[in-house]
Every structure is written in C-alpha cells, then in structure tokens.
Motif scaffolding. Structure first.
Motif, PDB file in Angstrom:
ATOM      1  N   GLN A 241     -40.896  -6.715  28.302  1.00 15.92           N
ATOM      2  CA  GLN A 241     -41.681  -7.476  27.323  1.00 15.92           C
ATOM      3  C   GLN A 241     -40.884  -7.782  26.050  1.00 15.92           C
ATOM      4  N   GLY A 242     -39.766  -7.139  25.885  1.00 14.22           N
ATOM      5  CA  GLY A 242     -38.976  -7.387  24.675  1.00 14.22           C
ATOM      6  C   GLY A 242     -38.443  -6.109  24.065  1.00 14.22           C
ATOM      7  N   ILE A 243     -38.066  -6.214  22.804  1.00 15.14           N
ATOM      8  CA  ILE A 243     -37.420  -5.107  22.089  1.00 15.14           C
ATOM      9  C   ILE A 243     -38.442  -4.338  21.268  1.00 15.14           C
ATOM     10  N   GLN A 244     -38.369  -3.033  21.375  1.00 15.02           N
ATOM     11  CA  GLN A 244     -39.263  -2.200  20.567  1.00 15.02           C
ATOM     12  C   GLN A 244     -38.406  -1.298  19.687  1.00 15.02           C
ATOM     13  N   LYS A 245     -38.619  -1.392  18.380  1.00 14.00           N
ATOM     14  CA  LYS A 245     -37.771  -0.633  17.452  1.00 14.00           C
ATOM     15  C   LYS A 245     -38.595   0.442  16.748  1.00 14.00           C
ATOM     16  N   THR A 246     -38.064   1.659  16.732  1.00  8.65           N
ATOM     17  CA  THR A 246     -38.751   2.763  16.049  1.00  8.65           C
ATOM     18  C   THR A 246     -37.784   3.385  15.054  1.00  8.65           C
ATOM     19  N   VAL A 247     -38.219   3.511  13.832  1.00 10.35           N
ATOM     20  CA  VAL A 247     -37.375   4.134  12.809  1.00 10.35           C
ATOM     21  C   VAL A 247     -37.762   5.605  12.686  1.00 10.35           C
ATOM     22  N   MET A 248     -36.774   6.465  12.848  1.00 11.15           N
ATOM     23  CA  MET A 248     -37.022   7.908  12.823  1.00 11.15           C
ATOM     24  C   MET A 248     -36.573   8.480  11.471  1.00 11.15           C
ATOM     25  N   GLU A 249     -36.137   9.717  11.475  1.00  8.72           N
ATOM     26  CA  GLU A 249     -35.812  10.431  10.233  1.00  8.72           C
ATOM     27  C   GLU A 249     -34.507   9.947   9.577  1.00  8.72           C
ATOM     28  N   ALA A 250     -34.364  10.333   8.310  1.00 10.89           N
ATOM     29  CA  ALA A 250     -33.143  10.026   7.560  1.00 10.89           C
ATOM     30  C   ALA A 250     -31.967  10.830   8.116  1.00 10.89           C
ATOM     31  N   VAL A 251     -30.801  10.197   8.145  1.00  9.14           N
ATOM     32  CA  VAL A 251     -29.587  10.866   8.632  1.00  9.14           C
ATOM     33  C   VAL A 251     -28.414  10.453   7.744  1.00  9.14           C
ATOM     34  N   HIS A 252     -27.284  11.098   7.968  1.00  8.77           N
ATOM     35  CA  HIS A 252     -26.111  10.732   7.180  1.00  8.77           C
ATOM     36  C   HIS A 252     -24.885  10.686   8.094  1.00  8.77           C
ATOM     37  N   PHE A 253     -24.453   9.489   8.396  1.00  8.92           N
ATOM     38  CA  PHE A 253     -23.297   9.293   9.284  1.00  8.92           C
ATOM     39  C   PHE A 253     -22.190   8.544   8.553  1.00  8.92           C
ATOM     40  N   VAL A 254     -20.985   8.663   9.081  1.00  7.56           N
ATOM     41  CA  VAL A 254     -19.876   7.870   8.540  1.00  7.56           C
ATOM     42  C   VAL A 254     -20.163   6.394   8.818  1.00  7.56           C
ATOM     43  N   PRO A 255     -19.560   5.493   8.024  1.00  6.70           N
ATOM     44  CA  PRO A 255     -19.870   4.072   8.198  1.00  6.70           C
ATOM     45  C   PRO A 255     -19.274   3.455   9.467  1.00  6.70           C
ATOM     46  N   LEU A 256     -20.033   2.549  10.027  1.00  7.20           N
ATOM     47  CA  LEU A 256     -19.549   1.718  11.129  1.00  7.20           C
ATOM     48  C   LEU A 256     -18.654   0.652  10.508  1.00  7.20           C
ATOM     49  N   LYS A 257     -17.434   0.542  11.005  1.00  5.78           N
ATOM     50  CA  LYS A 257     -16.499  -0.430  10.435  1.00  5.78           C
ATOM     51  C   LYS A 257     -16.018  -1.368  11.519  1.00  5.78           C
ATOM     52  N   SER A 258     -15.636  -2.590  11.132  1.00  6.25           N
ATOM     53  CA  SER A 258     -15.143  -3.504  12.166  1.00  6.25           C
ATOM     54  C   SER A 258     -13.626  -3.478  12.230  1.00  6.25           C
ATOM     55  N   GLY A 259     -13.098  -3.964  13.325  1.00  2.00           N
ATOM     56  CA  GLY A 259     -11.652  -3.985  13.527  1.00  2.00           C
ATOM     57  C   GLY A 259     -11.129  -2.628  13.962  1.00  2.00           C
ATOM     58  N   VAL A 260      -9.830  -2.593  14.239  1.00  2.00           N
ATOM     59  CA  VAL A 260      -9.222  -1.329  14.660  1.00  2.00           C
ATOM     60  C   VAL A 260      -8.154  -0.919  13.665  1.00  2.00           C
ATOM     61  N   ALA A 261      -7.775   0.326  13.685  1.00  2.00           N
ATOM     62  CA  ALA A 261      -6.731   0.798  12.758  1.00  2.00           C
ATOM     63  C   ALA A 261      -6.002   1.959  13.392  1.00  2.00           C
TER      64      ALA A 261
END
Ligand code: SAH
Length: 261
Positions: A241-261
């Motif tokens: 039927q489509g996309i279902q999005k659920t927002v859960m608890e607060a978290v703390h992760f390192v940032p998602l970055k683009s490109g490679v290094a």
C-alpha cells in the motif's frame, strides 16, 4: 561510484562452507578460556563469555526480547572489534571510538535497532544492507540473523579495518563494500532490511527504492530540533500500500556523509 566487489570474496581462500549455526559459527570455546593471550583485559580469571552473558542479561532487562538478537549479542565478541586499550570497556553499555573520528554504537542501541529490523521474523531474515560498516561489529551480528549482509563504508581505513576484524570469523554471508552508502547498493537490491549506522538530514530515496515490499528500514535521522535531541530513530516499512514511517526515540549517531575518503 567506487563500489568494489565484496572484498572478502578475493581474500577468502579455502574458508569452510557457510556456517549455519550461530553458536558454532562464532563463539570460540569460551569455557575457562581467558583471552589475555590475544587481548589484554580478561586476564583476571574472567572469561569474555561470562562478561557477554552479563551484558545480554542487562539488555534483556532493558527490554530487548528477540531471542536471535540476544543470541547474536552473546555470540559475537565485541572486544575483538575495539582497540586493545578499550577492551576492558567492550561490554559496558557505551559507545567507543573506532578510529577516524567514528564510533561503534553502544550495545543497547545496536540491539534495539537490530530488534526493530528483525521484527516479524522468527528465523533468519533475508538479504540486508548496512550503511556504515565501521569496525564491522554490527555486520557480524547481522550475519547470524540474516541470509546475506551487504555492508558499505565510505572511509577506506575503516573498510580495511572491518575486513581485518571479520577475517577470523569467516562469515561467508558478509560482503564488505567500499563506497558511498547514500546511494545504497543497487546490485544487492531488493533488501528485506536496510540499517544505517550514521544519521543524515533525511532518508535517501535510494534506500527506500532498494527496499523490498514487506521490507523495513531502520535509520537515525535528523529531527531538525535543537540539541540534545537532534536525531531520532526512524522506521520505514514498505508495504504493497505504500510507505509507512514511524519516528521512535532520540538517538545520537555520527553524521551520514556523502562521497568516499
Ligand atoms: N555499524 C558500525 C558503526 C560505525 S559508525 C559498527 O558496528 O562499527 C558509522 C559509520 O558510518 C562510520 O564508519 C562512517 O564512516 C560511516 N558512514 C557515514 N556516512 C556514510 C556513507 N554515506 N556511506 C557509507 N558509510 C558511511
């Protein structure tokens, strides 16, 4: 995109056939097997299996109930994925540095995300994609819970480190990829599950596209709110039927970055 073929496909000479039983796949015979010979920290009469059981008991107290998640946390030796100096902290519920400014998440968060990912499956789930291999710890856990694990890392140094860390486990169903995980990994799609270990402003459309119908994505995403709750865990279910999005608890992760290094 600079994705390469699964790295360990090239360096896996004569590994035993795929190991289907998690316990035999991973846990070394730990009974009375102190690990001070290869890693410092467990020399005082304490073997790492006992410490891991302790950690798992605490995770269960915190509300983790999925037997496959708990078993994987019991079987995979987290101390093997951190630097020698941090081995004593490996089974505390704390995130730890893994080099290049990145961290391995605390066991409580890792098990929570894996439980969300695996929800609705009683046995192994199908193919999964991990964005952010880091030291390879979570990929190893997932190898015991999924049929195939594709894991992408954008930092060459960590991609290489994960390959070293995972080598001794000989997990034939883990495929390490070097590249920008923002683009997902279309060649492995569709995925029964996608999990991100780094948080971006939004969930990249490529991930949603590469999710199978019936599949689930678990990722930290920026909430736009001010500190300290800047990220929340987001679960996206792809249904007919489509996309279902659920927002859960607060978290703390390192940032998602683009490109490679
Ligand atoms: N699951 C890891 C956690 C690693 S921390 C473990 O068990 O150790 C998150 C990782 O995501 C970092 O190594 C970081 O370099 C990586 N990352 C961030 N953005 C990425 C991207 N676009 N593609 C692939 N990896 C990315």
């Amino acid at each position: 995109m600079t994705l390469h073929k699964p790295a360990d496909a090239r360096v896996r000479p004569g590994f035993p056939a795929r190991l289907d039983l998690p316990r035999s796949a991973v846990a070394r015979p730990t009974v009375k097997a102190p690990l001070h010979a290869d890693r410092a920290g467990f020399g005082l009469g304490m073997d790492s299996s006992a410490v891991r059981h302790n950690m798992v008991a605490k995770l269960a107290q915190q509300g983790i109930t999925d037997p496959m998640v708990l078993q994987a946390m019991r079987d995979i030796e987290r101390h093997r994925f951190v630097d020698t100096a941090l081995v004593n902290q490996a089974y505390e519920d704390t995130s730890l540095p893994i080099g290049l400014g990145q961290t391995i998440s605390k066991p409580g968060v890792v098990s929570r995300m894996l439980e969300l990912l695996h929800q609705g499956h009683s046995g192994r789930m199908g193919r999964v994609l991990e964005i952010g291999t880091g030291c390879g710890y979570q990929a190893a856990l997932m190898s015991l819970m999924c049929s195939e694990v594709y894991s992408i890392e954008r930092l060459r140094g960590l991609h290489d480190k994960a390959r070293d860390n995972l080598r001794h486990l000989r997990l034939a169903n883990v495929h390490l990829l070097f590249g920008d995980g923002m683009l997902g990994y279309a060649r492995g799609a569709p995925y029964a599950g996608i999990i991100a270990a780094a948080g971006g402003e939004t969930v990249p459309q490529a991930w949603v596209d590469q999710l199978a119908v019936g599949g689930r994505l678990v990722a930290p995403v920026s909430t736009g709110a001010s500190s300290p709750a800047r990220q929340a865990l987001v679960v996206i279910d792809k249904t007919a039927q489509g996309i279902q999005k659920t927002v859960m608890e607060a978290v703390h992760f390192v940032p998602l970055k683009s490109g490679v290094a």
